[in-house]
Design an enzyme around this catalytic site. Sequence first.
Site, PDB file in Angstrom:
ATOM      1  N   LYS A  13       0.851  -1.188   0.000  1.00 21.10           N
ATOM      2  CA  LYS A  13       0.000   0.000   0.000  1.00 21.10           C
ATOM      3  C   LYS A  13       0.880   1.228   0.000  1.00 21.10           C
ATOM      4  O   LYS A  13       1.492   1.582   1.007  1.00 21.10           O
ATOM      5  CB  LYS A  13      -0.940   0.055   1.207  1.00 21.10           C
ATOM      6  CG  LYS A  13      -2.049   1.067   0.904  1.00 21.10           C
ATOM      7  CD  LYS A  13      -2.769   1.600   2.094  1.00 21.10           C
ATOM      8  CE  LYS A  13      -2.073   2.741   2.770  1.00 21.10           C
ATOM      9  NZ  LYS A  13      -1.917   3.950   1.933  1.00 21.10           N
ATOM     10  N   GLU A  58       9.768   0.919  10.838  1.00 23.34           N
ATOM     11  CA  GLU A  58      10.760   1.997  10.676  1.00 23.34           C
ATOM     12  C   GLU A  58      10.001   3.300  10.829  1.00 23.34           C
ATOM     13  O   GLU A  58       9.212   3.674   9.956  1.00 23.34           O
ATOM     14  CB  GLU A  58      11.447   1.869   9.311  1.00 23.34           C
ATOM     15  CG  GLU A  58      12.308   0.613   9.263  1.00 23.34           C
ATOM     16  CD  GLU A  58      12.994   0.363   7.924  1.00 23.34           C
ATOM     17  OE1 GLU A  58      12.792   1.134   6.982  1.00 23.34           O
ATOM     18  OE2 GLU A  58      13.730  -0.635   7.842  1.00 23.34           O
ATOM     19  N   CYS A 108      13.544  10.641   7.099  1.00 23.97           N
ATOM     20  CA  CYS A 108      13.453  10.186   8.490  1.00 23.97           C
ATOM     21  C   CYS A 108      14.789  10.354   9.205  1.00 23.97           C
ATOM     22  O   CYS A 108      14.842  10.534  10.412  1.00 23.97           O
ATOM     23  CB  CYS A 108      13.017   8.738   8.533  1.00 23.97           C
ATOM     24  SG  CYS A 108      14.067   7.684   7.525  1.00 23.97           S
ATOM     25  N   GLU A 128       9.045  15.607  16.094  1.00 28.91           N
ATOM     26  CA  GLU A 128       9.510  15.508  14.709  1.00 28.91           C
ATOM     27  C   GLU A 128       8.698  16.480  13.835  1.00 28.91           C
ATOM     28  O   GLU A 128       7.472  16.411  13.806  1.00 28.91           O
ATOM     29  CB  GLU A 128       9.318  14.080  14.182  1.00 28.91           C
ATOM     30  CG  GLU A 128       9.846  13.922  12.764  1.00 28.91           C
ATOM     31  CD  GLU A 128       9.524  12.555  12.152  1.00 28.91           C
ATOM     32  OE1 GLU A 128       8.359  12.130  12.195  1.00 28.91           O
ATOM     33  OE2 GLU A 128      10.459  11.923  11.623  1.00 28.91           O
TER      34      GLU A 128
HETATM   35  P1  NAD Z   1       2.205   7.935   7.940  1.00 29.32           P
HETATM   36  O1  NAD Z   1       2.395   7.087   9.141  1.00 29.32           O
HETATM   37  O2  NAD Z   1       1.221   9.033   7.995  1.00 29.32           O
HETATM   38  O3  NAD Z   1       1.731   7.026   6.704  1.00 29.32           O
HETATM   39  C1  NAD Z   1       2.494   5.939   6.260  1.00 29.32           C
HETATM   40  C2  NAD Z   1       1.573   4.933   5.599  1.00 29.32           C
HETATM   41  O4  NAD Z   1       0.707   4.354   6.570  1.00 29.32           O
HETATM   42  C3  NAD Z   1       0.674   5.508   4.528  1.00 29.32           C
HETATM   43  O5  NAD Z   1       0.622   4.601   3.446  1.00 29.32           O
HETATM   44  C4  NAD Z   1      -0.664   5.611   5.236  1.00 29.32           C
HETATM   45  O6  NAD Z   1      -1.764   5.560   4.361  1.00 29.32           O
HETATM   46  C5  NAD Z   1      -0.625   4.385   6.120  1.00 29.32           C
HETATM   47  N1  NAD Z   1      -1.475   4.427   7.309  1.00 29.32           N
HETATM   48  C6  NAD Z   1      -1.826   5.497   8.052  1.00 29.32           C
HETATM   49  N2  NAD Z   1      -2.579   5.104   9.105  1.00 29.32           N
HETATM   50  C7  NAD Z   1      -2.690   3.745   9.029  1.00 29.32           C
HETATM   51  C8  NAD Z   1      -3.343   2.759   9.837  1.00 29.32           C
HETATM   52  N3  NAD Z   1      -4.027   3.089  10.943  1.00 29.32           N
HETATM   53  N4  NAD Z   1      -3.255   1.469   9.461  1.00 29.32           N
HETATM   54  C9  NAD Z   1      -2.557   1.119   8.360  1.00 29.32           C
HETATM   55  N5  NAD Z   1      -1.925   2.014   7.558  1.00 29.32           N
HETATM   56  C10 NAD Z   1      -1.993   3.307   7.896  1.00 29.32           C
HETATM   57  O7  NAD Z   1       3.642   8.447   7.526  1.00 29.32           O
HETATM   58  P2  NAD Z   1       4.005   9.466   6.346  1.00 29.32           P
HETATM   59  O8  NAD Z   1       3.492  10.812   6.726  1.00 29.32           O
HETATM   60  O9  NAD Z   1       3.592   8.885   5.047  1.00 29.32           O
HETATM   61  O10 NAD Z   1       5.593   9.470   6.390  1.00 29.32           O
HETATM   62  C11 NAD Z   1       6.345  10.329   7.184  1.00 29.32           C
HETATM   63  C12 NAD Z   1       6.803   9.620   8.441  1.00 29.32           C
HETATM   64  O11 NAD Z   1       7.531   8.450   8.095  1.00 29.32           O
HETATM   65  C13 NAD Z   1       7.755  10.427   9.296  1.00 29.32           C
HETATM   66  O12 NAD Z   1       7.418  10.259  10.645  1.00 29.32           O
HETATM   67  C14 NAD Z   1       9.116   9.791   9.030  1.00 29.32           C
HETATM   68  O13 NAD Z   1      10.072   9.964  10.031  1.00 29.32           O
HETATM   69  C15 NAD Z   1       8.736   8.380   8.846  1.00 29.32           C
HETATM   70  N6  NAD Z   1       9.757   7.652   8.077  1.00 29.32           N
HETATM   71  C16 NAD Z   1      10.562   6.752   8.724  1.00 29.32           C
HETATM   72  C17 NAD Z   1      11.565   6.082   8.032  1.00 29.32           C
HETATM   73  C18 NAD Z   1      12.482   5.103   8.712  1.00 29.32           C
HETATM   74  O14 NAD Z   1      13.151   4.359   8.007  1.00 29.32           O
HETATM   75  N7  NAD Z   1      12.551   5.060  10.029  1.00 29.32           N
HETATM   76  C19 NAD Z   1      11.723   6.340   6.666  1.00 29.32           C
HETATM   77  C20 NAD Z   1      10.887   7.262   6.043  1.00 29.32           C
HETATM   78  C21 NAD Z   1       9.891   7.906   6.762  1.00 29.32           C
END
Ligand code: NAD
Length: 488
Positions: A180, A256, A290, A392
């Site tokens: 997804k 992650e 991230c 963050e």
């Molecule tokens: P997000 O958590 O809002 O969304 C990520 C994904 O999860 C999306 O596809 C979203 O539709 C889905 N999602 C949201 N709620 C859900 C639920 N309840 N159940 C299942 N799926 C759900 O994150 P984002 O805004 O897309 O990305 C930014 C964040 O990602 C930042 O916090 C960043 O630090 C983190 N990030 C971490 C890493 C790492 O390797 N540690 C890498 C990149 C980004």
Amino acid sequence: MSNSRILNFVDGQFVEGAPGAFFENRNPCDNSVISLVSEADKATVDRAVDAARRALNGPWGKMAVAERAEILHKVADGITRRFEEFLEAECLDTGKPKSLARHIDIPRGAANFKIFADLVKNVATEAFQMPTPDGTGALNYSVRKPKGVIGVICPWNLPLLLMTWKVGPAMACGNAVIVKPSEETPTTATLLGEVMNEAGVPPGVYNVVHGFGPGSAGEFITTHKGVNAITFTGETRTGAAIIKASADQIRPVSLELGGKNPAIVFADCDLDKAIEGTTRSAFANCGQVCLGTERVYVERPIFDRFVARLKAAAEGLKVGVPADAASNMGPLISKEHQGKVLGYYQTAKDLGATVVTGGGRPAMDGALADGAWVEPTIWTGLGDDSAIMREEIFGPCCHVSPFDSEDEVIARANDTDYGLCASIWTESTSRAHRVAAQMETGLVWINSWFLRDLRTPFGGAKRSGIGREGGVHSLEFYTELSNICVKL
Ligand code: NAD
């Protein structure tokens, strides 16, 4: 409005999800609609999981490792052959400079398939001989089996790179995936479906379902009984929701999550290197990495010089559209995220921060005025307990604080809920190793940032995640290790 439609990819075919249910995918540069995306309903996710299971019980499950690896090489070659299409799609969805995506997102997206295909062929498992009372002994050896159907839930900041970082090892280990992509960046995952078909990946091995989190495709995956493991990259809060959704089935999760990463700059650093590295770590990808640095600690004797030089570097960045070859900073991903980041810019002012540079929106012409642009921003003067230092932000911004001793800065750098990464800038070898070993993070860079060898462990401590991926650590997550004991 664009007529372009993005469909789900299920069982090797592009299909509409919920009948007539499409959501808008917008260009962050000017907020125009790029495409309409078909939202997967529960029935679409069910079909994808069924197709994945059939592939595991059929051709994919029976395929020799070497043949699987060869197909994954073809997938990588397919991305490279259609490089410009992937580049165009990724930059349209994210607004990031083509110069950046050309060097990072797309080539790394392809490399993720080759590296893990080769790794799987070459990693041995363990074997132990043991004595038995009757003197004949026994032999133990272990075999790796695929976990099964893996749910891969992805963020928007490095869409193809972070998705293939999971899909590459998952498929190399013989699993089938339900991906997804983020609702903000649906295009390259969908395009990859075409490449999978061209490369000869059997239908059902790679599936893409579009939609949102709660009450949509994300939740349909995380609560699905036919999904054997979930790998997720995204916000810490979402990670917590995914753990809860997986708890009843005791399903493995790899998470992650977010970061609030420190950079520690000692007075004995090579200042040119530290400025170049910190400029990238704070502002690359418009700060939406991230691993990005949002807290910079600088030893007092060089504090003023460091701040002046980082200011000059930030002011030298050119904000612009992806095709502008001179641009090295795009917009944020969406108007919503722009609102969040500008909210933090206001909070910093309200808390009395000194705004060294930026702090608002750049003036953009014409249609671009409606884009999600923000200025690269540097603050000084806030305490370690302020929201700016603890939460963050995920924008092109950092706070710079002075420090006086090594022990003090180690304690301050570690004083956070997060534990993803840290950067240390010093020319003293012993100090570098001494401080690195004390960082409560999954990754530490010394005199560098974002230098990644894909064979090494990647992941976060504390609220930055659970588990490690990369190299053999990915194999640990994507396979079930089974011990076989033979009485001789
Ligand atoms: P997000 O958590 O809002 O969304 C990520 C994904 O999860 C999306 O596809 C979203 O539709 C889905 N999602 C949201 N709620 C859900 C639920 N309840 N159940 C299942 N799926 C759900 O994150 P984002 O805004 O897309 O990305 C930014 C964040 O990602 C930042 O916090 C960043 O630090 C983190 N990030 C971490 C890493 C790492 O390797 N540690 C890498 C990149 C980004």
